[in-house]
Design a protein around this motif. Structure first.
Motif, PDB file in Angstrom:
ATOM      1  N   SER A  80       0.828  -1.204   0.000  1.00 24.51           N
ATOM      2  CA  SER A  80       0.000   0.000   0.000  1.00 24.51           C
ATOM      3  C   SER A  80       0.858   1.247   0.000  1.00 24.51           C
ATOM      4  O   SER A  80       0.558   2.237  -0.664  1.00 24.51           O
ATOM      5  N   ASN A  81       1.963   1.219   0.738  1.00 25.16           N
ATOM      6  CA  ASN A  81       2.849   2.366   0.783  1.00 25.16           C
ATOM      7  C   ASN A  81       3.485   2.625  -0.569  1.00 25.16           C
ATOM      8  O   ASN A  81       3.657   3.770  -0.993  1.00 25.16           O
ATOM      9  N   ALA A  82       3.829   1.564  -1.296  1.00 25.23           N
ATOM     10  CA  ALA A  82       4.433   1.732  -2.610  1.00 25.23           C
ATOM     11  C   ALA A  82       3.470   2.383  -3.586  1.00 25.23           C
ATOM     12  O   ALA A  82       3.875   3.071  -4.519  1.00 25.23           O
ATOM     13  N   GLN A  83       2.163   2.148  -3.352  1.00 22.09           N
ATOM     14  CA  GLN A  83       1.151   2.719  -4.241  1.00 22.09           C
ATOM     15  C   GLN A  83       0.688   4.097  -3.783  1.00 22.09           C
ATOM     16  O   GLN A  83      -0.028   4.787  -4.485  1.00 22.09           O
ATOM     17  N   SER A  84       1.084   4.477  -2.585  1.00 19.79           N
ATOM     18  CA  SER A  84       0.667   5.764  -2.043  1.00 19.79           C
ATOM     19  C   SER A  84       1.546   6.884  -2.581  1.00 19.79           C
ATOM     20  O   SER A  84       2.754   6.749  -2.689  1.00 19.79           O
ATOM     21  N   ASP A  85       0.919   8.008  -2.895  1.00 19.12           N
ATOM     22  CA  ASP A  85       1.696   9.157  -3.389  1.00 19.12           C
ATOM     23  C   ASP A  85       1.887  10.174  -2.271  1.00 19.12           C
ATOM     24  O   ASP A  85       2.189  11.327  -2.507  1.00 19.12           O
ATOM     25  N   SER A  86       1.691   9.757  -1.040  1.00 26.58           N
ATOM     26  CA  SER A  86       1.836  10.663   0.100  1.00 26.58           C
ATOM     27  C   SER A  86       3.100  10.314   0.880  1.00 26.58           C
ATOM     28  O   SER A  86       4.133  10.013   0.298  1.00 26.58           O
ATOM     29  N   LYS A  87       3.041  10.311   2.170  1.00 23.23           N
ATOM     30  CA  LYS A  87       4.201  10.109   3.008  1.00 23.23           C
ATOM     31  C   LYS A  87       4.599   8.631   3.070  1.00 23.23           C
ATOM     32  O   LYS A  87       3.875   7.750   2.647  1.00 23.23           O
ATOM     33  N   VAL A  88       5.759   8.371   3.638  1.00 18.67           N
ATOM     34  CA  VAL A  88       6.237   7.009   3.808  1.00 18.67           C
ATOM     35  C   VAL A  88       5.580   6.371   5.035  1.00 18.67           C
ATOM     36  O   VAL A  88       4.917   7.037   5.818  1.00 18.67           O
ATOM     37  N   VAL A  89       5.793   5.063   5.179  1.00 16.80           N
ATOM     38  CA  VAL A  89       5.263   4.351   6.335  1.00 16.80           C
ATOM     39  C   VAL A  89       5.826   4.935   7.628  1.00 16.80           C
ATOM     40  O   VAL A  89       7.025   5.186   7.736  1.00 16.80           O
ATOM     41  N   GLN A  90       4.959   5.130   8.598  1.00 10.80           N
ATOM     42  CA  GLN A  90       5.373   5.532   9.937  1.00 10.80           C
ATOM     43  C   GLN A  90       5.302   4.314  10.845  1.00 10.80           C
ATOM     44  O   GLN A  90       4.252   3.687  10.972  1.00 10.80           O
ATOM     45  N   LEU A  91       6.418   3.961  11.452  1.00  9.75           N
ATOM     46  CA  LEU A  91       6.470   2.826  12.359  1.00  9.75           C
ATOM     47  C   LEU A  91       6.444   3.305  13.801  1.00  9.75           C
ATOM     48  O   LEU A  91       6.948   4.391  14.103  1.00  9.75           O
ATOM     49  N   GLY A  92       5.885   2.493  14.673  1.00  6.47           N
ATOM     50  CA  GLY A  92       5.814   2.904  16.064  1.00  6.47           C
ATOM     51  C   GLY A  92       5.584   1.746  17.010  1.00  6.47           C
ATOM     52  O   GLY A  92       5.477   0.584  16.590  1.00  6.47           O
ATOM     53  N   ALA A  93       5.509   2.067  18.267  1.00  7.96           N
ATOM     54  CA  ALA A  93       5.238   1.096  19.319  1.00  7.96           C
ATOM     55  C   ALA A  93       4.149   1.654  20.219  1.00  7.96           C
ATOM     56  O   ALA A  93       3.991   2.875  20.346  1.00  7.96           O
ATOM     57  N   LYS A  94       3.380   0.747  20.835  1.00 11.56           N
ATOM     58  CA  LYS A  94       2.296   1.198  21.700  1.00 11.56           C
ATOM     59  C   LYS A  94       2.124   0.233  22.857  1.00 11.56           C
ATOM     60  O   LYS A  94       2.585  -0.919  22.836  1.00 11.56           O
ATOM     61  N   GLY A  95       1.447   0.692  23.885  1.00  8.89           N
ATOM     62  CA  GLY A  95       1.123  -0.136  25.031  1.00  8.89           C
ATOM     63  C   GLY A  95       0.001   0.499  25.823  1.00  8.89           C
ATOM     64  O   GLY A  95      -0.279   1.693  25.670  1.00  8.89           O
ATOM     65  N   GLY A  96      -0.651  -0.300  26.649  1.00  5.71           N
ATOM     66  CA  GLY A  96      -1.740   0.255  27.420  1.00  5.71           C
ATOM     67  C   GLY A  96      -2.409  -0.776  28.303  1.00  5.71           C
ATOM     68  O   GLY A  96      -1.905  -1.882  28.509  1.00  5.71           O
TER      69      GLY A  96
END
Length: 203
Positions: free
Chosen positions: A18-34
């Motif tokens: 999906s990112n390769a087909q997107s003409d916007s920003k690159v993938v944002q990676l992250g971590a989460k917890g809760g």
């Protein structure tokens, strides 16, 4: 485990494609917890108390525009419920509280809409892979395999809806509700029901 790895690989592959087909920003990676407030709903369960546990994992977000993005997640989720006691084959787990622990690796794919800058709502499907099931009581942990209780199914298909806010520095907070569409225990009216609240950071 092979099915879990395959599902994770497909999810990651989908988000990268999906990112390769997107003409916007690159993938944002992250971590989460809760924190999790988990229980079970359905006619075959008499309103058990919630189990308080936690969730933690990784996220990847692909923005398609300023308003819309896709977000994939892989995370551990402590679920289950609490009851006053459980009687199995004439043996009573005599305690003030019995915690039925159901722990999953959850894989979700969410459609995310930004209402205004930072503030977002999202929804999407989620697949859970059971990695632990046991009964915790004052006399010690009991494997469900050692009782006559029916085991929960190995997979749980659920839906997620939630809202969050992402700050400019990448820090975000969110809250969501997960409802299990598949039966928790085969041939019963029983479904996972989980409220989650958490924080995370996008790199």
């Amino acid at each position: 485990m092979k099915k879990l790895m395959l599902t994770v690989a497909i999810t990651v592959g989908t988000i990268l494609t999906s990112n390769a087909q997107s003409d916007s920003k690159v993938v944002q990676l992250g971590a989460k917890g809760g924190v999790n407030f988990a229980s079970v709903t359905g006619d075959d369960f008499d309103s058990p108390d919630s189990r308080t546990s936690f969730n933690a994992g990784i996220v990847a977000e692909v923005p398609y525009s300023e308003r819309f993005s896709l977000q994939a997640e892989v995370f551990y989720s402590g679920q289950g419920f609490e009851v006053e006691d459980i009687n199995v084959a004439g043996v009573n787990f005599d305690t003030n509280k019995v915690e039925y622990q159901l722990d999953y690796i959850q894989v979700s794919l969410l459609a995310k809409v930004y209402l205004i800058e930072g503030l977002n709502v999202y929804a999407g499907p989620q697949i859970g892979f059971k990695v632990n099931e046991e009964i915790d009581c004052e006399s010690g942990d009991v494997n469900v395999d050692d009782t006559m209780l029916p085991e929960a199914q190995d997979f749980d298909f659920s839906g997620t809806v939630g809202a969050g806010y992402k700050f400019d520095n990448g820090f975000f907070v969110d809250a969501r509700y997960n409802y299990g569409f598949s039966d928790l225990i085969k041939d019963t009216d029983s479904h996972n029901s989980v409220i989650q609240a958490g924080v995370g950071f996008m790199f």
